[in-house]
Write a protein that holds these residues in place. Sequence first.
Motif, mmCIF file in Angstrom:
data_model
loop_
_atom_site.group_PDB
_atom_site.id
_atom_site.type_symbol
_atom_site.label_atom_id
_atom_site.label_comp_id
_atom_site.label_asym_id
_atom_site.label_seq_id
_atom_site.Cartn_x
_atom_site.Cartn_y
_atom_site.Cartn_z
ATOM 1 N N THR A 122 0.820 -1.215 0.000
ATOM 2 C CA THR A 122 0.000 0.000 0.000
ATOM 3 C C THR A 122 0.851 1.262 0.000
ATOM 4 N N GLY A 123 2.120 1.137 0.348
ATOM 5 C CA GLY A 123 3.007 2.287 0.255
ATOM 6 C C GLY A 123 3.312 2.653 -1.186
ATOM 7 N N ALA A 124 3.205 1.670 -2.074
ATOM 8 C CA ALA A 124 3.439 1.908 -3.502
ATOM 9 C C ALA A 124 2.131 2.206 -4.233
ATOM 10 N N ILE A 125 1.095 1.402 -3.942
ATOM 11 C CA ILE A 125 -0.220 1.589 -4.561
ATOM 12 C C ILE A 125 -1.249 1.610 -3.437
ATOM 13 N N ASN A 126 -1.820 2.774 -3.194
ATOM 14 C CA ASN A 126 -2.719 2.921 -2.057
ATOM 15 C C ASN A 126 -4.117 2.380 -2.356
ATOM 16 N N LYS A 127 -4.947 2.341 -1.340
ATOM 17 C CA LYS A 127 -6.298 1.791 -1.457
ATOM 18 C C LYS A 127 -7.170 2.599 -2.412
ATOM 19 N N ASP A 128 -6.941 3.911 -2.485
ATOM 20 C CA ASP A 128 -7.736 4.742 -3.400
ATOM 21 C C ASP A 128 -7.494 4.323 -4.849
ATOM 22 N N ILE A 129 -6.234 4.030 -5.180
ATOM 23 C CA ILE A 129 -5.931 3.566 -6.541
ATOM 24 C C ILE A 129 -6.567 2.208 -6.780
ATOM 25 N N GLU A 130 -6.489 1.333 -5.785
ATOM 26 C CA GLU A 130 -7.104 0.007 -5.913
ATOM 27 C C GLU A 130 -8.591 0.129 -6.193
ATOM 28 N N ASN A 131 -9.267 1.028 -5.480
ATOM 29 C CA ASN A 131 -10.698 1.243 -5.703
ATOM 30 C C ASN A 131 -10.957 1.824 -7.093
ATOM 31 N N VAL A 137 -12.209 -1.125 -14.498
ATOM 32 C CA VAL A 137 -12.207 -2.352 -15.293
ATOM 33 C C VAL A 137 -13.393 -3.232 -14.921
ATOM 34 N N LYS A 138 -14.219 -3.516 -15.885
ATOM 35 C CA LYS A 138 -15.373 -4.398 -15.694
ATOM 36 C C LYS A 138 -15.184 -5.638 -16.553
ATOM 37 N N TYR A 139 -15.228 -6.814 -15.913
ATOM 38 C CA TYR A 139 -15.003 -8.049 -16.652
ATOM 39 C C TYR A 139 -16.315 -8.639 -17.145
ATOM 40 N N SER A 140 -16.310 -9.085 -18.397
ATOM 41 C CA SER A 140 -17.442 -9.790 -18.984
ATOM 42 C C SER A 140 -16.876 -10.920 -19.821
ATOM 43 N N SER A 141 -17.409 -12.117 -19.663
ATOM 44 C CA SER A 141 -16.848 -13.269 -20.368
ATOM 45 C C SER A 141 -17.300 -13.288 -21.831
ATOM 46 N N ILE A 142 -16.464 -13.907 -22.675
ATOM 47 C CA ILE A 142 -16.779 -14.046 -24.099
ATOM 48 C C ILE A 142 -17.803 -15.165 -24.268
ATOM 49 N N THR A 143 -18.849 -14.876 -25.017
ATOM 50 C CA THR A 143 -19.896 -15.879 -25.253
ATOM 51 C C THR A 143 -19.845 -16.465 -26.657
ATOM 52 N N ARG A 144 -19.309 -15.694 -27.635
ATOM 53 C CA ARG A 144 -19.313 -16.208 -29.006
ATOM 54 C C ARG A 144 -18.229 -15.524 -29.827
ATOM 55 N N VAL A 145 -17.567 -16.326 -30.654
ATOM 56 C CA VAL A 145 -16.647 -15.810 -31.666
ATOM 57 C C VAL A 145 -16.968 -16.540 -32.962
ATOM 58 N N ASP A 146 -17.392 -15.824 -33.966
ATOM 59 C CA ASP A 146 -17.776 -16.456 -35.228
ATOM 60 C C ASP A 146 -16.553 -16.952 -35.994
ATOM 61 N N ASP A 147 -16.729 -18.065 -36.703
ATOM 62 C CA ASP A 147 -15.668 -18.564 -37.570
ATOM 63 C C ASP A 147 -15.450 -17.587 -38.724
ATOM 64 N N ILE A 148 -14.257 -17.629 -39.295
ATOM 65 C CA ILE A 148 -13.857 -16.660 -40.308
ATOM 66 C C ILE A 148 -13.559 -17.370 -41.619
ATOM 67 N N SER A 149 -14.069 -16.816 -42.713
ATOM 68 C CA SER A 149 -13.707 -17.266 -44.056
ATOM 69 C C SER A 149 -13.008 -16.111 -44.758
ATOM 70 N N ASP A 150 -11.864 -16.413 -45.375
ATOM 71 C CA ASP A 150 -11.090 -15.350 -46.004
ATOM 72 C C ASP A 150 -10.486 -15.872 -47.302
ATOM 73 N N TYR A 151 -9.932 -14.952 -48.095
ATOM 74 C CA TYR A 151 -9.380 -15.298 -49.394
ATOM 75 C C TYR A 151 -8.031 -14.636 -49.591
ATOM 76 N N VAL A 152 -7.214 -15.241 -50.447
ATOM 77 C CA VAL A 152 -5.970 -14.634 -50.900
ATOM 78 C C VAL A 152 -5.738 -15.095 -52.331
ATOM 79 N N PHE A 153 -5.234 -14.185 -53.168
ATOM 80 C CA PHE A 153 -4.984 -14.556 -54.555
ATOM 81 C C PHE A 153 -3.669 -15.304 -54.691
ATOM 82 N N VAL A 154 -3.605 -16.147 -55.700
ATOM 83 C CA VAL A 154 -2.397 -16.905 -55.988
ATOM 84 C C VAL A 154 -1.211 -15.945 -56.160
#
Length: 229
Positions: A122-131, A137-154
């Motif tokens: 707490t001498g380095a990072i006090n309680k006010d900073i912790e609060n 920062v608010k955490y929310s879990s990932i529920t979905r990531v869509d698959d990806i289709s992509d292209y590249v030319f020869v």
Amino acid sequence: KDTLPNTVNTYINSKDTPVSYVVGGLGSLSDNIKMSLKNSKRLSGINRYKTNLNIIREFENTLNFNSIYVASGSNFPDALSGSVLAANLNSPIILTDSTLPTDTSDYLKEQNSERISLLGGTGAINKDIENSLQSAVKYSSITRVDDISDYVFVSHNYSFPTRVLAAYEDGTTRLVPVTWNSNVIDTSKTSTYNFEGTLAGYKNKVKLTVKVTLENGNVQGNPTLNTFL
């Protein structure tokens, strides 16, 4: 500050690196240093906290923000020793003053971190900073990531996406870093390649399908990745 030692200059310039970074403003390292390095780029801000954020922004596409480490910016031992742990987990270290800088707080609000670790007592990072950090920062879990289709030319080079669009349980979406199980594609001939990607905080794999195709018509890629060919 003004002159790069000959041994250091020789060592850095002998390496085939795409860029050399000069960290800090002119008050820390003069332009003589920058000019003596090939392909150099300066990362700096009006103070050490702005410099810290600009460094993180430079590399944020490769960082894992699932864990964030916070250390005092007024004294270096905690950040120095904690950098070993943060680097091992590819996570950023955020510097804070006696109060959490506004720009730092705003940046943290854009992230989705499951864990914030404070380095030092707490001498380095006090309680006010912790609060302040808990509010920022608010955490929310990932529920979905869509698959990806992509292209590249020869005979063209393909750049793998460094981030994918993820949907969160709070209804938001954001681009998050992804690590692919391989990044090798032979574009010398037509073919189709399948890859799996891993995201921090997401138990499932995201699939990437890349089709190597002839340049004989209009091909539209994945609009999420802005890949229109």
